[in-house]
Motif scaffolding. Sequence first.
Motif, short mmCIF file in Angstrom:
data_model
loop_
_atom_site.label_atom_id
_atom_site.label_comp_id
_atom_site.label_asym_id
_atom_site.label_seq_id
_atom_site.Cartn_x
_atom_site.Cartn_y
_atom_site.Cartn_z
N ASP A 297 0.83 -1.32 -0.10
CA ASP A 297 -0.01 0.10 -0.12
C ASP A 297 0.84 1.26 0.02
OD1 ASP A 297 -2.28 -1.39 0.03
OD2 ASP A 297 -2.33 -1.78 2.20
N PRO A 298 0.43 2.46 -0.42
CA PRO A 298 -0.86 2.38 -1.00
C PRO A 298 -1.37 2.26 -2.64
CG PRO A 298 0.19 4.54 -1.02
CD PRO A 298 1.18 3.65 -0.54
N LYS A 300 -0.92 -0.68 -4.13
CA LYS A 300 -1.59 -1.83 -4.20
C LYS A 300 -3.03 -1.88 -4.34
CE LYS A 300 -1.52 -4.98 -0.68
NZ LYS A 300 -1.12 -6.00 0.50
N LYS A 301 -3.72 -1.10 -3.06
CA LYS A 301 -4.92 -0.80 -3.26
C LYS A 301 -5.47 0.09 -4.38
CE LYS A 301 -6.66 -2.95 0.44
NZ LYS A 301 -6.81 -2.20 1.65
N GLY A 307 -6.68 -5.02 -3.31
CA GLY A 307 -5.21 -5.48 -3.09
C GLY A 307 -4.48 -6.63 -3.68
#
Length: 371
Positions: A297-298, A300-301, A307
């Motif tokens: 993250d961030p 990935k999200k 995710g």
Amino acid sequence: MWTKISNVKTYNVLGNVTTGDDDELLKLEVKPTADSGSTCRMTSGSSRQASLTGWKADGDDEFLFTVQDTDGDKADKCTLRPTMVDVDDQWTYRPMYLWSQVAYDQKGQILGKTTGGGDPSGNDPNEKPYTPHVRCDWYRVSNADPEGEGTAAVAAAPTAGVHTGACILPLAKRIFIMSKSKDASYLQVIQHIEKALKQDGSTTDNKLTVPPLRNNEAQNPPVKGVLGSEKTKVIPGNWAAPFGTDPDVVEAGDPLVRGPAGETQKKNRPVFLRSFTVSGTSYSNYCRYYFPERFVDPLKKALDPNGEIQCDEYPFASTLQGAFYAKGNYSLLAVGKAHNTGRGSHGAALGSFYTRNRVISKTPFWVWIVP
């Protein structure tokens, strides 16, 4: 198959239209021929002989054919050669082909025009491979994602979305069209493919894709980062690129070719989905090495609502131009799983394209990215 004889005219020696020959006889013949290991027979319709008057009154005919596989290879061609024969040899002793004599290259560009008639049995050495024909197959093809991890389950898939056998026109080109505006559900993959296909020698072409392609690379996988020695990759499959001219050299406009389902993925995917260690750090696949920031993250999200990140590759793992065969001329990108596999994803769209167009083993096709 439907044939239509229309606008039949005869001319006198002065070049004027005449009806003086309307009693002359012409015969419509269709003689199907099948590949070795199959049969192709006419089940409805027949040859028809009529005078010019008769052809002018009714020039429509319909034929049905049945193709059967006899050697178990599950894919065969039936060639249909509709010809018109001058019964009394008043005008010509050669059969008149009732299909276009224009010859095209693999991408549909006109090469020229064949001349003369000939032996309609398929033994004419001057006959080009543009005679009307269909390819029928008896494969069980599923809409399942051909790139996803569930490919092995295709053979055991439920009947929903599964099609067993179909016939196609092989001369029609198979082009997988992806729209950056209409196919937003897998835009990440489209943008990756677009970058992989850019091979113009500029500073932003695919030389910056990973894994980098360099001469005398000392590490496997190749060292990440820009070292200045990266080479532009020659990656095929681009319908928008000029057609390849050298059969012995891979070019951008060459088609992709699907390999045997399941088997091809098992060769391509392990090239980059393997564990390795670099400088004491272990990685489970190439994408985790080249794109570590996409797995946390961030970002990935931002890439995937859940995710979940996957390693996307081009050329596709289902093709004979994939990583195993590409000699480094391929591209990887860590993308959101929702864009890559599952309902509404690129993998699902590719599976549907394969099914609807009967893109089975050894079938060539292209990709085309549009706005």
